[in-house]
Scaffold this active site. Structure first.
Site, mmCIF file in Angstrom:
data_model
loop_
_atom_site.group_PDB
_atom_site.id
_atom_site.type_symbol
_atom_site.label_atom_id
_atom_site.label_comp_id
_atom_site.label_asym_id
_atom_site.label_seq_id
_atom_site.Cartn_x
_atom_site.Cartn_y
_atom_site.Cartn_z
ATOM 1 N N ASP A 188 3.339 25.461 31.475
ATOM 2 C CA ASP A 188 3.024 24.391 30.521
ATOM 3 C C ASP A 188 2.392 23.187 31.212
ATOM 4 O O ASP A 188 2.298 22.103 30.628
ATOM 5 C CB ASP A 188 4.302 23.927 29.801
ATOM 6 C CG ASP A 188 4.702 24.864 28.670
ATOM 7 O OD1 ASP A 188 3.953 25.820 28.414
ATOM 8 O OD2 ASP A 188 5.755 24.635 28.054
ATOM 9 N N ASP A 220 14.228 28.728 37.260
ATOM 10 C CA ASP A 220 13.442 27.497 37.252
ATOM 11 C C ASP A 220 12.495 27.500 38.437
ATOM 12 O O ASP A 220 12.649 28.290 39.387
ATOM 13 C CB ASP A 220 14.364 26.276 37.307
ATOM 14 C CG ASP A 220 15.003 25.978 35.949
ATOM 15 O OD1 ASP A 220 14.552 26.568 34.945
ATOM 16 O OD2 ASP A 220 15.946 25.176 35.901
ATOM 17 N N ASP A 265 11.997 25.859 41.094
ATOM 18 C CA ASP A 265 12.402 25.642 42.489
ATOM 19 C C ASP A 265 13.432 26.660 42.965
ATOM 20 O O ASP A 265 13.939 26.538 44.087
ATOM 21 C CB ASP A 265 12.975 24.227 42.661
ATOM 22 C CG ASP A 265 14.205 23.993 41.795
ATOM 23 O OD1 ASP A 265 14.123 24.262 40.585
ATOM 24 O OD2 ASP A 265 15.233 23.537 42.316
ATOM 25 N N ASP A 310 19.977 26.085 26.928
ATOM 26 C CA ASP A 310 20.781 27.092 27.613
ATOM 27 C C ASP A 310 22.223 27.103 27.102
ATOM 28 O O ASP A 310 22.780 28.154 26.792
ATOM 29 C CB ASP A 310 20.756 26.856 29.129
ATOM 30 C CG ASP A 310 20.881 25.383 29.500
ATOM 31 O OD1 ASP A 310 21.276 24.574 28.628
ATOM 32 O OD2 ASP A 310 20.590 25.032 30.659
#
Length: 523
Positions: free
Chosen positions: A131, A190, A192, A284
């Site tokens: 995005d 995610d 990282d 989540d």
């Protein structure tokens, strides 16, 4: 004719009246209110102690009895000599989603680690949900996907026209593609997060051999935990969260809040629960609660840990904590009646969700920590009529603090810093909690946590320095001044040693207020 002595006498009478009014206000109004608040805080303190002790006892029993997930549940590895050449029938089809938003410092690390996962290439789809609005970040993602596609990885780069729904919107859009239809499980990382190559080999068997399991959650480890004092403190808090909160929930209730990353979902359970929803900024946790109400169970596997990065600037950490406190409070407001009215759900399960999971751990703990330790307790030094029992101020908080610190033995000596910094952060978490409950303008604010990527892995090239913010943080400074005044009053007039804590805590607020905390890296 009035004399000067008459005027002086009138002034003295006026001051006497004011003094009398203030004294009466103190005894009739302020002292009773403060006394009620102190008594209420004692009750809340006891409730928090009971909850923390309950979780610690559960974890201790599980550990002593050796009840690991592999022993409690069915777990069989996918037997094959060469994973990449294994027959397709031996391995379920897995979709791996990596949502990214302007994270050029870390996106290549995550994509690279995921593409190195040990799993048959024809049974794995890597889906990069980009995005990003930053051209440089988009180009890095495109080139990284192209690189791994040329090496035989089935990798898709999906770009949306807008960022509607934030992460939930990106994950939902990713699930709509036709090539996802054959997938049985979906993994989320995610940008990282860097999983070990055997991540799928160790997590997917729980889902493949236990039909009641909807989610397998792995633990976290941190590539920059030793970077500065603030990251060490974060490591202590997160280690407790996983080692105690997640593990106890998994062991007793088969439920805990999904951490949003480093987890594997059964797609049929995800769809049955209504999929990803963007009504809050904790999509989540929202999905986890709905799936649990539908009868699904979760398992937390603490011996599987995925590397990731802690925020190393106070600004990034503050935004992250806002999301982690505002989101659950807002979700509680939206789901409380839904939980109560849900049919075919036991009263015990409803009570656990509403009281333990939401009310105590997501709402009360933040507000209580700030209000009691930073506002009410300091005020008691000015009102000697108010007595606060030692078990409220020393024994219970000391026990809870030690339980937190035990999860990270190497940082036990930082326990004082942890207490002071957590009390400062309690102010921000309380603010986020109230924003979530009241649904004010920042309730849907989502700021991606800034990560530094290679700056943290290449420590020899890391130049750390402290920098002052563009403007002072006046909230922290004002609270620090209040604590200092109360401490000074106790030092001069009081009969306790509470001024030691007040001076230390005020210093912590001043340090954060002027920006002298954490670290920043020159661009």
């Amino acid at each position: 004719m009035a004399t000067s002595s008459d005027g002086l006498f009138a002034d003295m009478n006026f001051l006497g009246v004011i003094g009398y009014v203030l004294e009466q206000t103190r005894f009739i109004f302020l002292v009773p209110i403060l006394n009620v608040l102190v008594n209420l805080c004692q009750v809340i303190s006891l409730l928090l102690f009971i909850d923390a002790s309950y979780m610690a006892i559960v974890v201790a029993i599980v550990k002593l009895r050796g009840r690991t997930p592999e022993k409690v549940l069915r777990w069989e590895s996918f037997k094959t000599d060469d994973v990449e050449l294994a027959p397709s029938s031996n391995h379920p089809m897995v979709l791996i989603q990596i949502p990214i938003y302007n994270e050029k410092e870390v996106c290549q690390l995550s994509i690279g680690a995921v593409c190195k996962l040990s799993w048959p290439l024809d049974r794995m789809i890597v889906q990069v949900l980009d995005d990003s609005t930053d051209p440089h970040s988009k180009e890095l993602v495109r080139l990284e996907c192209k690189k791994w596609a040329s090496e035989g990885i089935n990798i898709k780069s999906e770009v949306r026209d807008s960022r509607n729904g934030y992460k939930a919107g990106a994950l939902t859009a990713g699930m709509r593609h036709s090539y996802v239809e054959g997938c049985e499980f979906v993994v989320i990382f995610d940008a990282d997060f860097q999983p070990e190559p055997d991540f799928l080999q160790r997590t997917v068997p729980f889902l493949a051999h236990n039909s009641e399991i909807a989610l397998v959650q792995a633990g976290w480890k941190y590539v920059n935990a030793d970077e500065c004092c603030m990251t060490r403190i974060q490591e202590m808090s997160l280690n407790y969260h996983f080692a105690v909160e997640q593990k106890s929930g998994s062991s007793i209730h088969g439920f805990f809040g999904f951490n949003g990353t480093a987890g594997v979902w059964r797609i049929s359970a995800l769809n049955e629960a209504g999929g990803w929803q963007d009504r809050t900024i904790v999509e989540d946790m929202d999905l986890a609660v709905r799936a649990y109400l539908n009868g699904w169970k979760f398992v937390f596997v603490d011996n599987i840990k995925v590397s990731n990065e802690l925020p190393s600037s106070f600004r990034a950490y503050r935004y992250q904590q806002h999301r982690w406190s505002c989101g659950p409070a807002n979700l509680f407001k939206k789901m409380a009646m839904e939980i109560i009215q849900k049919e075919n759900v036991s009263l015990w399960k409803k009570a656990y969700l509403i009281y333990n999971f939401f009310f105590v751990r997501k709402i009360v703990v933040h507000i209580f920590t700030f209000v009691f330790y930073c506002l009410i307790l300091p005020a008691t030094v000015i009102f000697p009529e108010i007595e606060v029992p030692k078990w409220t101020t020393i024994y219970i908080p000391a026990t809870i603090t030690i339980l937190n610190a035990i999860a990270t033995p190497k940082s036990f000596y930082l326990i004082l810093y942890w207490i002071l910094f957590e009390n400062v952060m309690a102010m921000h978490r309380s603010k986020g909690t109230l924003i979530g409950l009241l649904e004010t303008s920042r309730v849907k604010e989502w700021v991606v946590t800034q990560k530094l990527g290679e700056y943290n892995t290449l420590r020899e090239n890391l130049l750390t320095h402290y920098s002052f913010p563009e403007r002072l943080r006046w909230r922290e400074i004002m609270v620090g001044m209040y604590l200092f005044i109360c401490g000074y009053y106790d030092f001069v007039f009081g009969k306790t040693y509470l001024y030691v804590y007040l001076f230390l805590q005020s210093t912590a607020f001043f340090i954060v207020g002027v920006g002298y905390i954490g670290m920043s890296v020159p661009s």
